[in-house]
Scaffold this active site. Structure first.
Site, mmCIF file in Angstrom:
data_model
loop_
_atom_site.group_PDB
_atom_site.id
_atom_site.type_symbol
_atom_site.label_atom_id
_atom_site.label_comp_id
_atom_site.label_asym_id
_atom_site.label_seq_id
_atom_site.Cartn_x
_atom_site.Cartn_y
_atom_site.Cartn_z
ATOM 1 N N LYS A 140 -18.550 13.057 -17.857
ATOM 2 C CA LYS A 140 -17.273 13.231 -18.546
ATOM 3 C C LYS A 140 -16.193 12.635 -17.650
ATOM 4 O O LYS A 140 -15.877 13.188 -16.595
ATOM 5 C CB LYS A 140 -17.008 14.713 -18.804
ATOM 6 C CG LYS A 140 -15.758 14.971 -19.602
ATOM 7 C CD LYS A 140 -15.702 16.423 -20.059
ATOM 8 C CE LYS A 140 -14.558 16.690 -21.010
ATOM 9 N NZ LYS A 140 -13.243 16.536 -20.405
ATOM 10 N N CYS A 438 16.520 34.891 4.515
ATOM 11 C CA CYS A 438 17.944 35.196 4.678
ATOM 12 C C CYS A 438 18.338 36.538 4.072
ATOM 13 O O CYS A 438 19.475 36.977 4.228
ATOM 14 C CB CYS A 438 18.803 34.087 4.067
ATOM 15 S SG CYS A 438 18.745 34.067 2.267
ATOM 16 N N CYS A 453 15.308 31.878 -3.996
ATOM 17 C CA CYS A 453 16.413 32.335 -3.156
ATOM 18 C C CYS A 453 17.659 31.595 -3.613
ATOM 19 O O CYS A 453 17.683 30.375 -3.624
ATOM 20 C CB CYS A 453 16.134 32.031 -1.689
ATOM 21 S SG CYS A 453 17.618 32.213 -0.664
ATOM 22 N N CYS A 458 20.915 29.726 3.047
ATOM 23 C CA CYS A 458 19.675 30.293 3.579
ATOM 24 C C CYS A 458 19.141 29.370 4.688
ATOM 25 O O CYS A 458 18.960 28.169 4.472
ATOM 26 C CB CYS A 458 18.645 30.411 2.455
ATOM 27 S SG CYS A 458 17.002 30.820 3.035
HETATM 28 S S1 IVH Z 1 -17.353 12.134 -26.466
HETATM 29 C C1 IVH Z 1 -16.090 10.686 -30.377
HETATM 30 N N1 IVH Z 1 -17.983 11.297 -24.049
HETATM 31 O O1 IVH Z 1 -13.373 14.356 -23.019
HETATM 32 C C2 IVH Z 1 -15.934 10.949 -28.926
HETATM 33 N N2 IVH Z 1 -15.843 12.297 -24.392
HETATM 34 O O2 IVH Z 1 -12.686 17.158 -23.819
HETATM 35 C C3 IVH Z 1 -15.861 12.407 -28.613
HETATM 36 N N3 IVH Z 1 -14.426 12.321 -22.386
HETATM 37 O O3 IVH Z 1 -11.525 13.682 -25.895
HETATM 38 C C4 IVH Z 1 -15.849 12.662 -27.170
HETATM 39 N N4 IVH Z 1 -15.872 11.337 -21.032
HETATM 40 O O4 IVH Z 1 -11.376 12.013 -23.951
HETATM 41 C C5 IVH Z 1 -17.042 11.888 -24.819
HETATM 42 N N5 IVH Z 1 -18.660 10.497 -21.972
HETATM 43 C C6 IVH Z 1 -17.732 11.060 -22.748
HETATM 44 C C7 IVH Z 1 -16.470 11.440 -22.244
HETATM 45 C C8 IVH Z 1 -15.548 12.080 -23.106
HETATM 46 C C9 IVH Z 1 -14.660 11.861 -21.135
HETATM 47 C C10 IVH Z 1 -13.179 12.986 -22.843
HETATM 48 C C11 IVH Z 1 -12.670 12.486 -24.155
HETATM 49 C C12 IVH Z 1 -12.620 13.691 -25.052
HETATM 50 C C13 IVH Z 1 -12.543 14.788 -24.056
HETATM 51 C C14 IVH Z 1 -13.020 16.088 -24.634
#
Ligand code: IVH
Length: 667
Positions: A140, A438, A453, A458
């Site tokens: 992610k 202070c 503050c 101070c």
């Molecule tokens: S899938 C249709 N895959 O995480 C796409 N999201 O909290 C749906 N994100 O809005 C999301 N890496 O901005 C997907 N490998 C990944 C991702 C990812 C980062 C972000 C993305 C999404 C958010 C969700």
């Protein structure tokens, strides 16, 4: 166990499963729901609009989980409570034009531990009557979400997520991002497709930009995500050296017409993206069944520190797009995907004391003094508790065993309290009613969220103000350490930054040896001709840091002109001018290089790169990182790089160092 619920909250949560909540305190539930919504909305605003965070992600997720539990247990109270939260936190800044997504951008269901991951799978397994479902697991990326629309293969627009329906138009920025194709390759692109992805900053680029900013006297970005958010949405001009840090990764599809142009499996989507020339997720693990799923998420978590880009978890998705469609959408998020958040690196240790720091604006910040503990290779003995409100929510008490977390690059924070280890005599922390420095009566801001503050005299605020002014973030007076400063303040010789310029030799000799006094006098004298923005940033008016100060100088040209235009800065700036500070003239609008873009290459004998940039900006010019259509001059020093050839090719005039000095006005 929950780390810090109000007492009644625990009982509410415990009663959530039973049919008859015992004497369910609905008004209290309503109040608590309201309070949580307001607090979460504040964190959403910080995170999504300002690219900052005050609490670790895990704490935020816990607030969310607690709210969801209460809303479920007390639907009536939830409906009556004001301030309901939007399904997707809004990241719009209001500074950019907005436009509607063809298919809304949704968030992902969050999974916080293995058992929640198993339940996520369990629900899908029941829905489809089979346990051997195939998934992909991907990192992610931690940046900002973006949606790119390609029409007949051409990039037509790029929007931020916004509130999910309507995002802000960042097409120009996205076009300039390295690796974003203006046209999709291959000729088989659909008529129209929304590509979902993330704009992010790799660690190496993050370090590069912060190093450059340090050189230029600008504040560093706290983490790569904050930089990505800033770069993607900043409307003011941003130096090329910074915008070059952004990258795009694509991982999903919104609207697509005709839909038949897409592959049937998620794991093939990355391949298709790459065929089209789009940057796709590099790590896509295909797994089958829940055991492999758990192992893959776990494995990615362990490899996380080896990745060159920032991540905050793993995303798991059903592999089959047909099953994705069949699973469909839940109220807030698709049912076929989930975000698994990795736990931040952390350790438990004893909270020895809570001290309260007074900032230069008067803000009181509680700080946890800890028994030193090692977290991810760094020994931590202090951690911020952010504000009175955060401390109250955490209810950390002296003597408690607390969990300290470091999420990568962020300052260490206290993630929670181990209530089982709480000593019987631990008392809630009583925030001082008087300023610890202070003794002035503390005042509350923002509905009690932060305490301050109020006294301008101070001594601690004064120390911080003067220290800031003299530091590298201000005019940079060498050798002006805390010891001298304290002596001068104690003798009543320095009450404001401007007093530094009124010091006489005999004042300093009283506080220092003669030699040290002379050195300091020389340093103070030299600082009189620091660049104008350093005085503007140095006086420490809230909200006016290095970047804003440079902008003001560029716009108005002189300290006097800024004083005339900005009432908040008027008095302190005029006092400095009266005390005889003389920053080098800044030409502003009429500068010799007004409106010109210059590129630097090679080493100049008389300037560091940062100095050259300052001088160019002082003459109203701009510095870009590479030679392009908009370049007016290339300044070439010793050993010029490939930029020289590029300039020659494009017919861009090349200035040697002497000519450059002449253009700057002679010296
Ligand atoms: S899938 C249709 N895959 O995480 C796409 N999201 O909290 C749906 N994100 O809005 C999301 N890496 O901005 C997907 N490998 C990944 C991702 C990812 C980062 C972000 C993305 C999404 C958010 C969700």
């Amino acid at each position: 166990m929950p780390t810090r619920p109000l007492r009644f909250l625990t009982s509410l949560l415990l009663s959530a499963g039973s049919t008859f909540a015992l004497a369910s305190p609905v008004p209290e539930a309503r109040e608590e729901i309201h309070r949580l919504r307001v607090e979460i909305a504040r964190h959403d605003d910080l995170y999504h609009r300002q690219g900052r965070s005050e609490i670790p992600d895990a704490d935020y997720d816990e607030l969310r989980a607690r709210l969801a539990g209460l809303e479920k247990a007390h639907p009536v109270a939830a409906a009556a409570a004001a301030a309901p939260l939007p399904p997707v936190p809004d990241d719009r800044t209001g500074n950019l034009p907005d436009d509607t997504h063809h298919v809304p951008m949704r968030s992902l269901t969050k999974v916080r531990n293995v058992s929640e991951l198993r339940s996520f799978h369990g629900a899908l397994a029941r829905r489809f009557g089979r346990d051997d479902l195939a998934y992909v697991v991907e990192p992610k990326y931690d940046g900002i979400a973006v949606s790119l629309t390609y029409e007949r293969g051409r990039l037509a627009r790029a929007l931020t997520r916004g509130d999910g329906r309507t995002g802000e138009d960042i097409t120009a920025r996205v076009r300039a991002v390295a690796g974003v194709p203006a046209r999709l390759r291959g000729g088989d692109a659909p008529d129209r497709i929304e590509i979902r992805g993330e704009l992010y900053v790799p660690f190496a680029e993050f370090s590069r930009v912060n190093a450059l900013r340090g050189e230029a006297g600008l504040a560093p970005f706290a983490n790569p995500r904050a930089l990505a958010a800033g770069l993607a949405r900043r409307v003011t001009e941003t130096p090329r050296e910074e915008t070059q840090a952004l990258r795009l990764v694509c991982f999903g599809v919104g609207a697509c017409a005709p839909d038949t142009s897409l592959p049937g499996y998620q794991r093939e989507l990355s391949v298709r993206f790459r065929d089209w020339g789009l940057p796709a997720v590099e790590i896509v693990r295909a797994v089958r069944g829940v055991e492999q799923l758990v192992a893959a998420v776990d494995g990615l978590g362990r490899e996380r520190s080896l990745l060159a880009f920032p991540t905050d978890g793993a995303v798991v998705k059903l592999d089959s797009r047909a099953l994705q469609a069949a699973a469909g959408e839940g109220t807030d998020a698709p049912r076929w995907a989930a975000a698994c958040k990795f736990a931040a690196a952390g350790a438990e240790t004893r909270l020895l004391a809570i001290s309260v720091q007074v900032g230069r604006s008067g803000a009181l910040t509680p700080v946890a003094e800890l028994a030193p503990v090692e977290v991810a290779g760094v020994t931590i003995a202090r951690a911020t508790l952010h504000s009175a409100a955060v401390l109250a929510r955490l209810d950390a008490r002296v003597g408690d065993t607390v969990r300290v977390e470091r999420a990568g690059d962020v300052v260490p924070g206290i993630a929670g309290v181990n209530l089982e280890q709480r000593p019987a005599d631990a008392r809630p922390f009583a925030f001082p009613k008087d300023c610890p420095a202070c003794g002035s009566t503390v005042v509350a801001d923002g509905g009690g969220a932060s305490l301050r503050c109020p006294s301008d005299s101070c001594p601690e605020r004064l120390r911080r103000r003067v220290g800031h002014f003299a530091s590298q973030a201000g005019v940079g007076i060498e050798g002006f350490g805390p010891v001298v400063m304290d002596r001068l303040i104690a003798r009543g010789l320095v009450r404001e930054p401007v007093d530094l310029y009124l010091l006489r030799r005999e004042d300093l000799v009283a506080a220092e040896t003669e030699a040290a006094a002379d050195r300091l006098l020389t340093a103070i004298k030299r600082s009189r001709s620091a660049e104008a923005w350093r005085f503007v940033a140095g006086i420490g008016v809230p909200g006016v840091g290095a970047a804003a100060a440079r902008e003001l100088v560029r716009r108005h040209g002189s300290l006097e002109a800024i004083a005339a235009a900005e009432p908040r800065l008027r008095e302190p700036l005029l006092a400095l001018v009266r005390a005889g500070v003389r920053p080098p003239a800044v030409a502003g609008k009429g500068g010799a290089l007004h409106g010109k873009t210059l590129v630097l290459t090679g080493a100049l004998a008389g300037f560091s790169r940062a100095e050259a940039v300052t001088r160019i900006e002082a003459e109203g010019g701009r510095v870009a990182g590479s030679v392009g259509r908009g370049t007016d001059y290339l300044v070439a020093g010793e050993n010029p790089g490939a930029k020289l050839a590029e300039a020659r090719k494009r017919g861009v005039p090349v200035l040697g160092e002497e000519e450059f000095i002449r253009v700057l006005g002679g010296n």
